[in-house]
Structures are given as C-alpha cells and as structure tokens.
Write a protein that holds these residues in place. Sequence first.
Motif, PDB file in Angstrom:
ATOM      1  N   THR A 108      -6.052  -1.283  -5.009  1.00  0.00           N
ATOM      2  CA  THR A 108      -5.302  -2.425  -4.460  1.00  0.00           C
ATOM      3  C   THR A 108      -6.116  -3.141  -3.386  1.00  0.00           C
ATOM      4  OG1 THR A 108      -3.207  -1.358  -4.926  1.00  0.00           O
ATOM      5  CG2 THR A 108      -3.157  -3.079  -3.258  1.00  0.00           C
ATOM      6  N   LEU A 109      -6.754  -2.357  -2.516  1.00  0.00           N
ATOM      7  CA  LEU A 109      -7.569  -2.964  -1.455  1.00  0.00           C
ATOM      8  C   LEU A 109      -8.744  -3.746  -2.034  1.00  0.00           C
ATOM      9  CD1 LEU A 109      -7.558  -0.133   1.238  1.00  0.00           C
ATOM     10  CD2 LEU A 109      -6.486  -2.373   1.405  1.00  0.00           C
ATOM     11  N   LEU A 122       0.838  -1.211   0.000  1.00  0.00           N
ATOM     12  CA  LEU A 122       0.000   0.000   0.000  1.00  0.00           C
ATOM     13  C   LEU A 122       0.872   1.260   0.000  1.00  0.00           C
ATOM     14  CD1 LEU A 122      -2.785  -1.123   2.514  1.00  0.00           C
ATOM     15  CD2 LEU A 122      -2.945  -0.991   0.035  1.00  0.00           C
ATOM     16  N   ILE A 134      -6.303 -15.357   5.467  1.00  0.00           N
ATOM     17  CA  ILE A 134      -5.858 -14.433   4.416  1.00  0.00           C
ATOM     18  C   ILE A 134      -6.588 -13.099   4.605  1.00  0.00           C
ATOM     19  CG2 ILE A 134      -5.633 -14.041   1.923  1.00  0.00           C
ATOM     20  CD1 ILE A 134      -5.643 -17.064   1.536  1.00  0.00           C
ATOM     21  N   GLY A 135      -7.883 -13.199   4.968  1.00  0.00           N
ATOM     22  CA  GLY A 135      -8.651 -11.984   5.283  1.00  0.00           C
ATOM     23  C   GLY A 135      -8.038 -11.236   6.462  1.00  0.00           C
ATOM     24  N   GLN A 186      -2.611  -6.472 -10.351  1.00  0.00           N
ATOM     25  CA  GLN A 186      -1.836  -5.657  -9.403  1.00  0.00           C
ATOM     26  C   GLN A 186      -0.651  -4.983 -10.096  1.00  0.00           C
ATOM     27  OE1 GLN A 186      -2.375  -5.364  -5.505  1.00  0.00           O
ATOM     28  NE2 GLN A 186      -1.591  -3.584  -6.562  1.00  0.00           N
ATOM     29  N   PRO A 233       3.584  -7.842  -6.031  1.00  0.00           N
ATOM     30  CA  PRO A 233       2.432  -8.752  -6.202  1.00  0.00           C
ATOM     31  C   PRO A 233       2.797 -10.217  -5.961  1.00  0.00           C
ATOM     32  CG  PRO A 233       2.507  -7.161  -7.987  1.00  0.00           C
ATOM     33  CD  PRO A 233       3.786  -7.009  -7.237  1.00  0.00           C
ATOM     34  N   VAL A 234       4.021 -10.601  -6.370  1.00  0.00           N
ATOM     35  CA  VAL A 234       4.448 -11.986  -6.147  1.00  0.00           C
ATOM     36  C   VAL A 234       4.597 -12.233  -4.640  1.00  0.00           C
ATOM     37  CG1 VAL A 234       6.235 -13.695  -6.657  1.00  0.00           C
ATOM     38  CG2 VAL A 234       5.615 -12.008  -8.389  1.00  0.00           C
ATOM     39  N   ILE A 238      -9.312 -19.639   4.608  1.00  0.00           N
ATOM     40  CA  ILE A 238      -9.213 -18.398   3.848  1.00  0.00           C
ATOM     41  C   ILE A 238      -9.411 -17.204   4.791  1.00  0.00           C
ATOM     42  CG2 ILE A 238     -10.381 -17.056   2.017  1.00  0.00           C
ATOM     43  CD1 ILE A 238     -10.569 -19.714   0.494  1.00  0.00           C
ATOM     44  N   LEU A 259      -5.122  -9.224   5.336  1.00  0.00           N
ATOM     45  CA  LEU A 259      -5.591  -8.005   4.674  1.00  0.00           C
ATOM     46  C   LEU A 259      -6.005  -6.963   5.723  1.00  0.00           C
ATOM     47  CD1 LEU A 259      -6.200  -6.746   1.949  1.00  0.00           C
ATOM     48  CD2 LEU A 259      -8.420  -7.851   1.969  1.00  0.00           C
ATOM     49  N   LEU A 294      -7.428  -6.953  -3.603  1.00  0.00           N
ATOM     50  CA  LEU A 294      -7.081  -7.925  -2.557  1.00  0.00           C
ATOM     51  C   LEU A 294      -8.338  -8.548  -1.938  1.00  0.00           C
ATOM     52  CD1 LEU A 294      -4.087  -6.125  -0.785  1.00  0.00           C
ATOM     53  CD2 LEU A 294      -4.035  -8.404  -1.787  1.00  0.00           C
ATOM     54  N   ALA A 295      -9.355  -7.711  -1.748  1.00  0.00           N
ATOM     55  CA  ALA A 295     -10.608  -8.222  -1.162  1.00  0.00           C
ATOM     56  C   ALA A 295     -11.267  -9.221  -2.117  1.00  0.00           C
ATOM     57  CB  ALA A 295     -11.549  -7.060  -0.859  1.00  0.00           C
ATOM     58  N   CYS A 299       1.881   2.055  -3.423  1.00  0.00           N
ATOM     59  CA  CYS A 299       0.837   2.671  -4.253  1.00  0.00           C
ATOM     60  C   CYS A 299       0.975   4.196  -4.164  1.00  0.00           C
ATOM     61  CB  CYS A 299      -0.549   2.296  -3.746  1.00  0.00           C
ATOM     62  SG  CYS A 299      -0.919   0.578  -3.916  1.00  0.00           S
ATOM     63  N   TYR A 323      -9.741 -10.959  -4.443  1.00  0.00           N
ATOM     64  CA  TYR A 323      -8.854 -12.134  -4.475  1.00  0.00           C
ATOM     65  C   TYR A 323      -9.186 -13.078  -3.313  1.00  0.00           C
ATOM     66  CZ  TYR A 323      -4.390 -14.678  -3.983  1.00  0.00           C
ATOM     67  OH  TYR A 323      -3.427 -15.645  -3.848  1.00  0.00           O
ATOM     68  N   THR A 324      -9.329 -12.496  -2.121  1.00  0.00           N
ATOM     69  CA  THR A 324      -9.610 -13.307  -0.934  1.00  0.00           C
ATOM     70  C   THR A 324     -10.999 -13.953  -1.029  1.00  0.00           C
ATOM     71  OG1 THR A 324      -8.310 -11.701   0.295  1.00  0.00           O
ATOM     72  CG2 THR A 324      -9.571 -13.244   1.611  1.00  0.00           C
ATOM     73  N   ILE A 334      -4.390   3.046  -4.098  1.00  0.00           N
ATOM     74  CA  ILE A 334      -4.536   2.374  -2.797  1.00  0.00           C
ATOM     75  C   ILE A 334      -5.897   1.692  -2.702  1.00  0.00           C
ATOM     76  CG2 ILE A 334      -4.775   2.784  -0.294  1.00  0.00           C
ATOM     77  CD1 ILE A 334      -2.638   5.018  -0.690  1.00  0.00           C
ATOM     78  N   LEU A 394     -11.185 -16.850  -3.723  1.00  0.00           N
ATOM     79  CA  LEU A 394     -10.147 -17.879  -3.651  1.00  0.00           C
ATOM     80  C   LEU A 394     -10.726 -19.296  -3.525  1.00  0.00           C
ATOM     81  CD1 LEU A 394      -7.121 -17.522  -3.841  1.00  0.00           C
ATOM     82  CD2 LEU A 394      -6.995 -17.450  -1.359  1.00  0.00           C
ATOM     83  N   VAL A 439      -4.288  -3.214   6.364  1.00  0.00           N
ATOM     84  CA  VAL A 439      -4.971  -1.911   6.393  1.00  0.00           C
ATOM     85  C   VAL A 439      -4.658  -1.197   7.716  1.00  0.00           C
ATOM     86  CG1 VAL A 439      -7.232  -0.789   6.361  1.00  0.00           C
ATOM     87  CG2 VAL A 439      -6.796  -2.703   4.847  1.00  0.00           C
ATOM     88  N   SER A 489      -4.549 -16.298  -8.282  1.00  0.00           N
ATOM     89  CA  SER A 489      -3.236 -15.658  -8.126  1.00  0.00           C
ATOM     90  C   SER A 489      -2.746 -15.087  -9.451  1.00  0.00           C
ATOM     91  CB  SER A 489      -2.216 -16.656  -7.569  1.00  0.00           C
ATOM     92  OG  SER A 489      -2.595 -17.029  -6.284  1.00  0.00           O
ATOM     93  N   ILE A 498       1.213 -12.948  -3.051  1.00  0.00           N
ATOM     94  CA  ILE A 498       0.651 -14.308  -3.177  1.00  0.00           C
ATOM     95  C   ILE A 498       1.412 -15.292  -2.280  1.00  0.00           C
ATOM     96  CG2 ILE A 498      -0.583 -14.092  -5.363  1.00  0.00           C
ATOM     97  CD1 ILE A 498       1.714 -15.482  -6.749  1.00  0.00           C
ATOM     98  N   TYR A 515      -4.685 -12.005  -9.979  1.00  0.00           N
ATOM     99  CA  TYR A 515      -4.296 -10.961  -9.028  1.00  0.00           C
ATOM    100  C   TYR A 515      -2.972 -10.310  -9.443  1.00  0.00           C
ATOM    101  CZ  TYR A 515      -2.068  -8.747  -5.134  1.00  0.00           C
ATOM    102  OH  TYR A 515      -1.375  -7.837  -4.385  1.00  0.00           O
ATOM    103  N   VAL A 516      -1.959 -11.143  -9.720  1.00  0.00           N
ATOM    104  CA  VAL A 516      -0.635 -10.588 -10.066  1.00  0.00           C
ATOM    105  C   VAL A 516      -0.750  -9.697 -11.297  1.00  0.00           C
ATOM    106  CG1 VAL A 516       1.718 -11.163 -10.818  1.00  0.00           C
ATOM    107  CG2 VAL A 516       0.658 -12.475  -8.991  1.00  0.00           C
TER     108      VAL A 516
END
Lengths: 498, 164
Positions: B91-92, A216, A412-413, B118, A392-393, A409, A416, B95-96, A219, B98-99, B88, B102, A420, B111, A396, B114-115
């Motif tokens: 991106t969020l 972030l 993963i949330g 992104q 990005p890599v 999962i 995130l 990511l949301a 960005c 993507y999650t 920003i 999944l 933030v 993935s 993941i 996403y890559v």
Amino acid sequence: MFEQAVSLLMANPMSFFWMVIGVVIGIVFGAIPGLSATMAVAIFLPVTYGLTPVVGMACLLGLFVGGISGGLISAILLNIPGTPSSVATCFDGRPMALNGQADKALGGGIVFSFLGTLFGVVALIFIAPFLASVAIKFGPHEYFAVTFFSMSLIITLSSENLCKGLIAGLLGMVFATVGLDNIEASRRLTLDINQLRSGFNVLTVLIGLYAITEVLENCKNVSDNEDAELQDVTMRGFGISVKEGLAQWWNGIRSAVIGLVIGILPGIGGGTSNIVAYTVAKNNSKHPERFGKGELAGVVASETANNAGIGGAMIPLLTLGIPGDTTTAVLLGGLMIHGITPGPLIFEKHGDLMYAIFVLLLLSSFTMLVVEFVGLKGFIKVLKVPKYYLLPVIVILCAVGAFGLNSRIFDIGSVLFFGVVGYLMSRCKYPLPPMILGFILGPILEVNLRRGLTSSQGNFLDFFSRPISGVLIGFTLLYIVYSIYRVMASRRSILITE
Amino acid sequence: MVVINRYKDIIACIALLLLSAAVYYNTGFIRVFEPNSASYINGQFFPYLLSGALCLAALIQLFNSIRELHRSPADKDSVISRGALIRIVATLVILAIYTALLSTFGFLIMSMLYVFVQVIVLSPKGRLNLPVAAVLAVVSSGAIYFLFTQVLTMVLPRPPFMPF
C-alpha cells in the motif's frame, strides 16, 4: 442579528442543499466503523473551496452533526460503535436489538440525538456571545494560560499513558514549528526545502493521521463485512411512544448537561461524555441491574450526551479560536480557509455569519432527525459495503483535498508522510488527538508565550501575577501534579497485585 | 507466519530521541532577529524548549519501556502476520508511486490505476472481483474528477496530452 443571518442564508440558498448533503454523508461516515465525523469534515473540506463561506460552513456543519449521530446505527445493529462517541450506545442498544427492540433503540437514539444537539446549540447561542465579550479583554498572558490548560487536559485525558500523550502533543508542536516564524518571519526547521517555507497545513496532517492511517490499519485486519449479520428494521413512527420518551426527560436533561460541559472542555468530546452520561444514568437509576441487558435509558444517556457536545465544542472554537476536539479543529481550518479567524472579535467582524452558523446547526439537527428516520434502510445497506471498496475511494478524495490547498503535489506527499507517522504511532499506542491539538495549539501557545514574556521583559512570574492567567496556570499545574500522582498510585497498586 | 516485535516501544523512543537531537541541531541554524540582543525570546526559543521537553519525555518513556519489557510478555498488538506486513508495504509503495506519477499522468488516469490496484491489495482471499474493482476505479475516479473540475471549478493535475 438573527434577521441578518436569515438574510445571508436566503441570499445563499445553496446552503440548504449542501447542508442536507453534509448531513447524509456525515451519517454514512458516522455509521461505518473506522470512519468518523472528523474524517468526513476533513475529506470534504476541499469541496467547500469553491463555495461561499456560508455555503461551505453549511456543508461542514451538516457533516459534523450527521457524523456524530450516525455512529448509533452500527452500535445498535452491529455492536460496533461507528465512532468513539457511540461506545456506550452499544451497551444497551445491541441487547435491545437482540431482544427484537431494534426499532425502539434506533428511534430513541435518533430522537434523543436530535434533542441533545438542540440543547447544545441553544447553549452555544447563549454562552458564545457572552464568552466572546469576556475573552475580548484577554491579553497574551491569559491566552497562553487558556491554551496551556487545554493542552494539559488533552494530554492527560486522551491516553492511558501520560508520557505517550505528552510525546504525541510535543510531536504535534514540533511539526507546527516547521515554516516561517509567526513573529520574526525567519525560516525554521525547513531543512532548506522550499515547499516547507509555509509549513505543513493542518488539513494534510489531519487527512494523513486519520485517513491514511485507517487504510494502513485495514491492511492489517482484512475483513469482509458483506456477511455481517444485519437485521432488517421496520420502524413505526419514532420507534418509541410519547410516554416512553417523556419518561426519559430527566435522564435526557442530565445527559445533555454532561455532554455540553465535557464538550466545552478541550480535548474530551463525545468519546468521553457518552460513557460518563451512561455511568451517571446507571448509578442514578432505580433499576441499575437492567443496564447492559437492553435498557432504553442507556441509549438515551449516551446519544443525548454525545450530540450535546457538538454545541459545547463550538463554544471555545468560535469565542477563543481554540478547538474543543479534532472535528472542531478541522472546522477551524475550514473557517480560516474562508478568511474567518475565530476569536473574541468574531461576533463584531462576522456577526451575520456566526448567527447563520447557529441557524445552520439548528437546521442540521432537524435534517438529521428526518434523514435518519427516512433513510434508515439505506444507511443499513451502506454498512454492508466492504471497506476494501470504500477506502481507496476515500484516499483519492484525500489527494484532491491536499492538492486543492495550494495546487502542489508536495502536499499529497505530506499526507502520505503523516499517514506513516500516524500508523507507526498507533502501532506503538501513542494517541493521535494530542498530536493534532498540539499541532493546532502549538503556534497559539508559542506566540502568546513570547509576546507575554516580551511585554514583561522575560519575567515568567508575570504570568502568575495576573488574576486570570495566574489562577488558570496554578490550577493546571495542580491538575498535572494530581494526574502524575494518580498514574504512580495505579502503577504501585498493579505492582502490589502482581 | 507472524512477525513479533517486542522492542517496538524502545525503537520508537530511540527514534524520538534522535528527532529531538535533530530539532535541537537545526534550531541553531534559525536566524534570529537581533542576534546580539540579550533577550532569549526569539525564533529559537520555542524549538529549543520543545526539543528539550521531547528529549526528557522520550527518556522517561524509554525507561518505562525497558522496565515493561522485563515485566510483561509481548501483547497481541506486537504480533503482525506476514501477509499483513506485505499488504502494508505494498500500500505504501502504491501510494508513493501514485504521488510521484501524478504530475506526469494526471489525476484521472493515476486515480483509476490506484483504486484498481489498492482494491486488489486490500481484498480478502477469495473475495477479489476484478470486474467490480475495474468499474469502481473508473466510475469513482471519473465522478470525483468531474465533480471537482467541472462543478466546483477546481484545478487537478492533468497530463499535457489530455484536452480536458
């Protein structure tokens, strides 16, 4: 015990392979500004899930040693420290590079990084078993006092703003409270979300706070390092002559001791020790005017100190279960994933593994020396890879790490969510290390406070009547008062100046 | 065009105060082992302590922030370009998504997507190279998937229609 450790390593020959992989990746993470040893260890922790404890630790220790040392490459060649541990390396390393002495700066930095690591590990080998034998007599009162002291140091030293440091530490403790109570097993602050019953995992907090926050942040400042002015370095031998190396012996030993002592203190690792060692080297030099203009002693002081801190930070981690910095905090997670709980009994329960860790640290420092000299050109090329391809890599990989914890999962949330939180905190200039250490130390602090209070029928004065806890708590309170006084005095002087 | 938020410190303090209140409120619902016991050292003890300390620290910081607001102008960190803000938020959102997807589409497909997206979001103007982004997305996701599932025998999210 060393024979058993060597047998353990011989029975797990893949340890050596994963250690080398760890060192190489660690150097890459250390060299790229924005990525750090902590991030490297956190992201590659899931790689160790399927490995045996000793092989997994080999990988993580390689990442740790490589990550701390790798920062010198970008510090010298780009004037951007790859990690906070190499800030002071820029002061003289970059001027040396501009004076056409990049080989000498890199060579001197790498050799003294190696010697610093060696010094720290040897100190670890001698101090850790002794400290463990002392700590075995600790009860909840003493553990509470040590943890309280650690938290105070982290909060006061990791931020210019004492209040923000305290808030960050408290936030970490609040998030650590979520889940089942460690003593009564009742659900706490779970908001009736079933996945929160086991609380947040330290890895999700770390990955979120470091990796997602970094994405972030990028960005905000989209930049391209393809055009970075990177000079080609041709290294002859070690870059420095034997005479030049020997001339730095006293500077090296002094800086190693500074790095070791600061590394042992919780919360202040290589990020502080490199600057302290640099300042001491400059103040004690016969030619302080040469510092900042390309003096080898500056690079030596910085790089020896930050690497000596590796062994230092491992001492409280292994003997007390209290991590010295954020990287050892992840290592703590790594040990626990493999069923090893650090603490005073670790040498009795897992003596062979502990000595294997010592051997691996020594081998990692030798590997780091060889890999950095042999692969220097390759690492310089990696510096040219744009971050918008790398990040990005990395994300993941973070997702794999979080998912691998419990195959959920939801984790993963959580990553995130903490990403933030971390980004908002860094935008408002709240330091992240106190939050992480608060998250890890919070449960230790709570359990020992409650056990101590229960055993003394709720009388807190019992914490003062025991010699070790009384002295430590008294010292911590004095230190907190002094820190508050220092902040108020500096604020008053600013007001007078205005 | 830039967005300046001089009140971010104050907003953060108010959020922290609300959080401490929420912690205090929810602590009341924690079941204690011996509710009739006179001892206060139970599962509620530490969260109450934390909520109080957080509230106090947030109040002190709020006071400091209000004082700073009148004394000094907005620092450069308060300034953020509109483009950066969009990146920003994007991106969020990515990511949301993507999650969230999944479990439906699996790690490998999500993935890759996403890559690719992104890299597009993060690339500076004039530097975007779609073929490179596509190759990176396929190769990196494929290599990571293969390493973790085949070499390290880890289970990663897999859609029902994917045989491996």
